[in-house]
Design a protein around this motif. Structure first.
Motif, PDB file in Angstrom:
ATOM      1  N   TRP A   1       0.843  -1.186   0.000  1.00 41.23           N
ATOM      2  CA  TRP A   1       0.000   0.000   0.000  1.00 41.23           C
ATOM      3  C   TRP A   1       0.882   1.240   0.000  1.00 41.23           C
ATOM      4  O   TRP A   1       2.055   1.183   0.345  1.00 41.23           O
ATOM      5  N   MET A   2       0.313   2.366  -0.397  1.00 40.60           N
ATOM      6  CA  MET A   2       1.008   3.649  -0.297  1.00 40.60           C
ATOM      7  C   MET A   2      -0.031   4.747  -0.092  1.00 40.60           C
ATOM      8  O   MET A   2      -1.199   4.591  -0.441  1.00 40.60           O
ATOM      9  N   GLN A   3       0.429   5.847   0.491  1.00 40.54           N
ATOM     10  CA  GLN A   3      -0.420   7.023   0.695  1.00 40.54           C
ATOM     11  C   GLN A   3       0.398   8.289   0.474  1.00 40.54           C
ATOM     12  O   GLN A   3       1.562   8.360   0.879  1.00 40.54           O
ATOM     13  N   VAL A   4      -0.198   9.239  -0.174  1.00 37.42           N
ATOM     14  CA  VAL A   4       0.323  10.599  -0.233  1.00 37.42           C
ATOM     15  C   VAL A   4      -0.722  11.445   0.479  1.00 37.42           C
ATOM     16  O   VAL A   4      -1.862  11.518   0.044  1.00 37.42           O
ATOM     17  N   GLN A   5      -0.331  12.068   1.582  1.00 35.84           N
ATOM     18  CA  GLN A   5      -1.329  12.585   2.519  1.00 35.84           C
ATOM     19  C   GLN A   5      -0.906  13.923   3.114  1.00 35.84           C
ATOM     20  O   GLN A   5       0.271  14.151   3.412  1.00 35.84           O
ATOM     21  N   HIS A   6      -1.901  14.799   3.307  1.00 30.57           N
ATOM     22  CA  HIS A   6      -1.682  16.038   4.065  1.00 30.57           C
ATOM     23  C   HIS A   6      -2.154  15.797   5.490  1.00 30.57           C
ATOM     24  O   HIS A   6      -3.298  15.374   5.711  1.00 30.57           O
ATOM     25  N   ARG A   7      -1.278  16.070   6.469  1.00 30.18           N
ATOM     26  CA  ARG A   7      -1.604  15.839   7.876  1.00 30.18           C
ATOM     27  C   ARG A   7      -1.538  17.139   8.668  1.00 30.18           C
ATOM     28  O   ARG A   7      -0.661  17.978   8.440  1.00 30.18           O
ATOM     29  N   GLU A   8      -2.456  17.258   9.619  1.00 31.01           N
ATOM     30  CA  GLU A   8      -2.432  18.383  10.552  1.00 31.01           C
ATOM     31  C   GLU A   8      -2.658  17.853  11.963  1.00 31.01           C
ATOM     32  O   GLU A   8      -3.430  16.912  12.170  1.00 31.01           O
ATOM     33  N   TYR A   9      -1.969  18.480  12.926  1.00 36.79           N
ATOM     34  CA  TYR A   9      -2.021  18.048  14.314  1.00 36.79           C
ATOM     35  C   TYR A   9      -2.569  19.171  15.184  1.00 36.79           C
ATOM     36  O   TYR A   9      -2.312  20.354  14.916  1.00 36.79           O
ATOM     37  N   ALA A  10      -3.315  18.806  16.224  1.00 33.35           N
ATOM     38  CA  ALA A  10      -3.938  19.804  17.093  1.00 33.35           C
ATOM     39  C   ALA A  10      -2.902  20.715  17.740  1.00 33.35           C
ATOM     40  O   ALA A  10      -3.225  21.841  18.120  1.00 33.35           O
ATOM     41  N   GLY A  11      -1.670  20.250  17.849  1.00 33.77           N
ATOM     42  CA  GLY A  11      -0.611  21.079  18.425  1.00 33.77           C
ATOM     43  C   GLY A  11      -0.095  22.150  17.489  1.00 33.77           C
ATOM     44  O   GLY A  11       0.720  22.984  17.885  1.00 33.77           O
ATOM     45  N   GLY A  12      -0.555  22.156  16.234  1.00 32.59           N
ATOM     46  CA  GLY A  12      -0.162  23.195  15.291  1.00 32.59           C
ATOM     47  C   GLY A  12       0.730  22.731  14.150  1.00 32.59           C
ATOM     48  O   GLY A  12       0.965  23.467  13.197  1.00 32.59           O
ATOM     49  N   GLN A  13       1.229  21.497  14.208  1.00 36.69           N
ATOM     50  CA  GLN A  13       2.108  20.987  13.166  1.00 36.69           C
ATOM     51  C   GLN A  13       1.302  20.564  11.940  1.00 36.69           C
ATOM     52  O   GLN A  13       0.194  20.036  12.064  1.00 36.69           O
ATOM     53  N   ALA A  14       1.856  20.800  10.748  1.00 41.94           N
ATOM     54  CA  ALA A  14       1.203  20.382   9.506  1.00 41.94           C
ATOM     55  C   ALA A  14       2.280  20.071   8.473  1.00 41.94           C
ATOM     56  O   ALA A  14       3.281  20.795   8.364  1.00 41.94           O
ATOM     57  N   PHE A  15       2.100  18.987   7.711  1.00 43.39           N
ATOM     58  CA  PHE A  15       3.056  18.625   6.678  1.00 43.39           C
ATOM     59  C   PHE A  15       2.433  17.607   5.733  1.00 43.39           C
ATOM     60  O   PHE A  15       1.378  17.025   6.009  1.00 43.39           O
ATOM     61  N   ASN A  16       3.087  17.404   4.602  1.00 44.03           N
ATOM     62  CA  ASN A  16       2.693  16.375   3.643  1.00 44.03           C
ATOM     63  C   ASN A  16       3.555  15.145   3.875  1.00 44.03           C
ATOM     64  O   ASN A  16       4.747  15.259   4.184  1.00 44.03           O
ATOM     65  N   ARG A  17       2.976  13.962   3.692  1.00 42.60           N
ATOM     66  CA  ARG A  17       3.670  12.737   4.083  1.00 42.60           C
ATOM     67  C   ARG A  17       3.475  11.634   3.050  1.00 42.60           C
ATOM     68  O   ARG A  17       2.388  11.436   2.522  1.00 42.60           O
ATOM     69  N   LEU A  18       4.558  10.921   2.796  1.00 39.63           N
ATOM     70  CA  LEU A  18       4.515   9.672   2.030  1.00 39.63           C
ATOM     71  C   LEU A  18       4.576   8.519   3.015  1.00 39.63           C
ATOM     72  O   LEU A  18       5.429   8.490   3.907  1.00 39.63           O
ATOM     73  N   GLY A  19       3.683   7.558   2.869  1.00 37.67           N
ATOM     74  CA  GLY A  19       3.726   6.348   3.670  1.00 37.67           C
ATOM     75  C   GLY A  19       3.540   5.140   2.769  1.00 37.67           C
ATOM     76  O   GLY A  19       2.803   5.207   1.786  1.00 37.67           O
ATOM     77  N   PHE A  20       4.214   4.037   3.084  1.00 37.08           N
ATOM     78  CA  PHE A  20       4.031   2.814   2.305  1.00 37.08           C
ATOM     79  C   PHE A  20       4.435   1.594   3.119  1.00 37.08           C
ATOM     80  O   PHE A  20       5.216   1.686   4.071  1.00 37.08           O
ATOM     81  N   GLY A  21       3.863   0.459   2.745  1.00 39.04           N
ATOM     82  CA  GLY A  21       4.192  -0.806   3.383  1.00 39.04           C
ATOM     83  C   GLY A  21       4.732  -1.776   2.365  1.00 39.04           C
ATOM     84  O   GLY A  21       4.250  -1.836   1.228  1.00 39.04           O
ATOM     85  N   LEU A  22       5.744  -2.537   2.739  1.00 36.80           N
ATOM     86  CA  LEU A  22       6.370  -3.512   1.855  1.00 36.80           C
ATOM     87  C   LEU A  22       6.181  -4.921   2.404  1.00 36.80           C
ATOM     88  O   LEU A  22       6.320  -5.144   3.610  1.00 36.80           O
ATOM     89  N   ILE A  23       5.872  -5.852   1.515  1.00 39.00           N
ATOM     90  CA  ILE A  23       5.692  -7.248   1.900  1.00 39.00           C
ATOM     91  C   ILE A  23       6.633  -8.146   1.109  1.00 39.00           C
ATOM     92  O   ILE A  23       7.095  -7.784   0.017  1.00 39.00           O
ATOM     93  N   ASP A  24       6.913  -9.322   1.670  1.00 37.99           N
ATOM     94  CA  ASP A  24       7.734 -10.300   0.959  1.00 37.99           C
ATOM     95  C   ASP A  24       6.829 -11.214   0.133  1.00 37.99           C
ATOM     96  O   ASP A  24       5.609 -11.023   0.074  1.00 37.99           O
ATOM     97  N   ASP A  25       7.424 -12.228  -0.498  1.00 42.23           N
ATOM     98  CA  ASP A  25       6.634 -13.091  -1.381  1.00 42.23           C
ATOM     99  C   ASP A  25       5.654 -13.980  -0.620  1.00 42.23           C
ATOM    100  O   ASP A  25       4.771 -14.593  -1.212  1.00 42.23           O
ATOM    101  N   GLY A  26       5.779 -14.010   0.713  1.00 42.81           N
ATOM    102  CA  GLY A  26       4.815 -14.755   1.521  1.00 42.81           C
ATOM    103  C   GLY A  26       3.677 -13.880   2.026  1.00 42.81           C
ATOM    104  O   GLY A  26       2.794 -14.367   2.736  1.00 42.81           O
ATOM    105  N   GLY A  27       3.707 -12.604   1.662  1.00 44.59           N
ATOM    106  CA  GLY A  27       2.669 -11.680   2.094  1.00 44.59           C
ATOM    107  C   GLY A  27       2.898 -11.087   3.464  1.00 44.59           C
ATOM    108  O   GLY A  27       2.006 -10.417   4.005  1.00 44.59           O
ATOM    109  N   ASP A  28       4.082 -11.308   4.054  1.00 42.26           N
ATOM    110  CA  ASP A  28       4.385 -10.776   5.382  1.00 42.26           C
ATOM    111  C   ASP A  28       5.099  -9.433   5.263  1.00 42.26           C
ATOM    112  O   ASP A  28       5.923  -9.227   4.360  1.00 42.26           O
ATOM    113  N   TYR A  29       4.800  -8.531   6.195  1.00 46.25           N
ATOM    114  CA  TYR A  29       5.462  -7.235   6.186  1.00 46.25           C
ATOM    115  C   TYR A  29       6.928  -7.386   6.585  1.00 46.25           C
ATOM    116  O   TYR A  29       7.274  -8.232   7.421  1.00 46.25           O
ATOM    117  N   LEU A  30       7.779  -6.560   5.982  1.00 42.66           N
ATOM    118  CA  LEU A  30       9.222  -6.693   6.188  1.00 42.66           C
ATOM    119  C   LEU A  30       9.608  -6.383   7.638  1.00 42.66           C
ATOM    120  O   LEU A  30       9.066  -5.461   8.248  1.00 42.66           O
TER     121      LEU A  30
END
Length: 260
Positions: free
Chosen positions: A26-55
């Motif tokens: 999976w992957m996400q390109v996302q805009h995040r904001e925090y109640a403390g005032g922080q805000a940024f754009n973020r890339l997130g992704f998950g990688l799996i092996d050939d058995g379907g398990d996360y690295l």
């Protein structure tokens, strides 16, 4: 000598195969904001092996590149690797039923801040593995949406005599008008610690207007067995995962209440 040479060759090809057997779950390109005032754009992704398990670590990847809809490579911060044991839940709004996983599951993910602005369109993630394989995935960023924050001061925790726990919060008024034009959802989340070490994570996806989560006694007990300090927060997000806001974290030092 031939025996050791054959063993070395087998180990080489096994390692090369393991390095190449990486896919983007999976992957996400996302805009995040925090109640403390922080805000940024973020890339997130998950990688799996050939058995379907996360690295289990980040040794299988060599390079990470993210291209915007125009094909321009975006600037990223250092890519971070994280992992934890998780227990998930969901709410079936159609049948008014709670569902929780019975066991802890290992999960891992990679993330980086995107140091450029986000434009609507399709983003292209390109990862080169340690074995030289190129794996790719795309993600559509539709638009940035201003979402409210859940007020952590409104959190309440109500145990019953059976060991179940109900966690409640105040739903922002703005969610009513927002829901007319946007598909939204909420997630109640809890980071679990033993001392300073993060030992687990609990989360449950909810309808955005539902201001509480019911945690059954066996799940409360499993969480308490996993740690002795908790950091709880609610986040709201658009269902396309383009936008997310986080409440201020609420700290509980000691065990969750298990009985009234």
């Amino acid at each position: 000598m031939k025996k050791y040479l054959l063993l070395a060759v087998c180990v080489f090809f096994w390692m090369a195969g393991s390095a190449a057997a990486v896919e983007i779950a999976w992957m996400q390109v996302q805009h995040r904001e925090y109640a403390g005032g922080q805000a940024f754009n973020r890339l997130g992704f998950g990688l799996i092996d050939d058995g379907g398990d996360y690295l289990p670590d980040d040794r299988s990847i060599k390079e990470v590149h993210l291209l915007n809809p125009a094909g321009k490579e975006l600037k990223l911060s250092t890519v971070k690797f994280d992992s934890t044991d998780e227990i998930f839940g969901s709410y079936d709004a159609k049948n008014s039923r709670w569902h929780f996983a019975g066991n802890w599951q290992f999960d891992s993910w990679f993330s980086a801040r995107i140091l450029d602005t986000l434009e609507p369109g399709v983003y292209w993630l390109k990862i080169t593995t340690a074995g030289g394989k190129l794996v790719e995935r795309t993600f559509a960023f539709n638009k940035q949406v201003a979402l409210p924050f859940i007020d952590a001061d409104s959190f309440q925790f109500i145990p019953d005599s059976h060991g179940n726990l109900t966690w409640t919060w105040k739903v922002p008024f703005e969610l009513g008008p927002l829901s007319l034009g946007h598909k939204l959802r909420a997630r109640a989340a809890m980071d679990i610690f033993k001392g300073q070490k993060n030992t687990g994570y609990f989360s449950i996806i909810l309808p955005v207007h539902m201001g509480y989560v019911f945690i059954p006694a066996p799940v409360v007990k499993a969480i308490n067995q996993k740690g002795g300090r908790f950091e709880l927060k609610i986040y709201l997000e658009t269902r396309d995962k383009n936008n997310r806001t986080y409440s201020r974290p609420h700290q509980i030092n000691g065990k969750l209440p298990e009985k009234k």
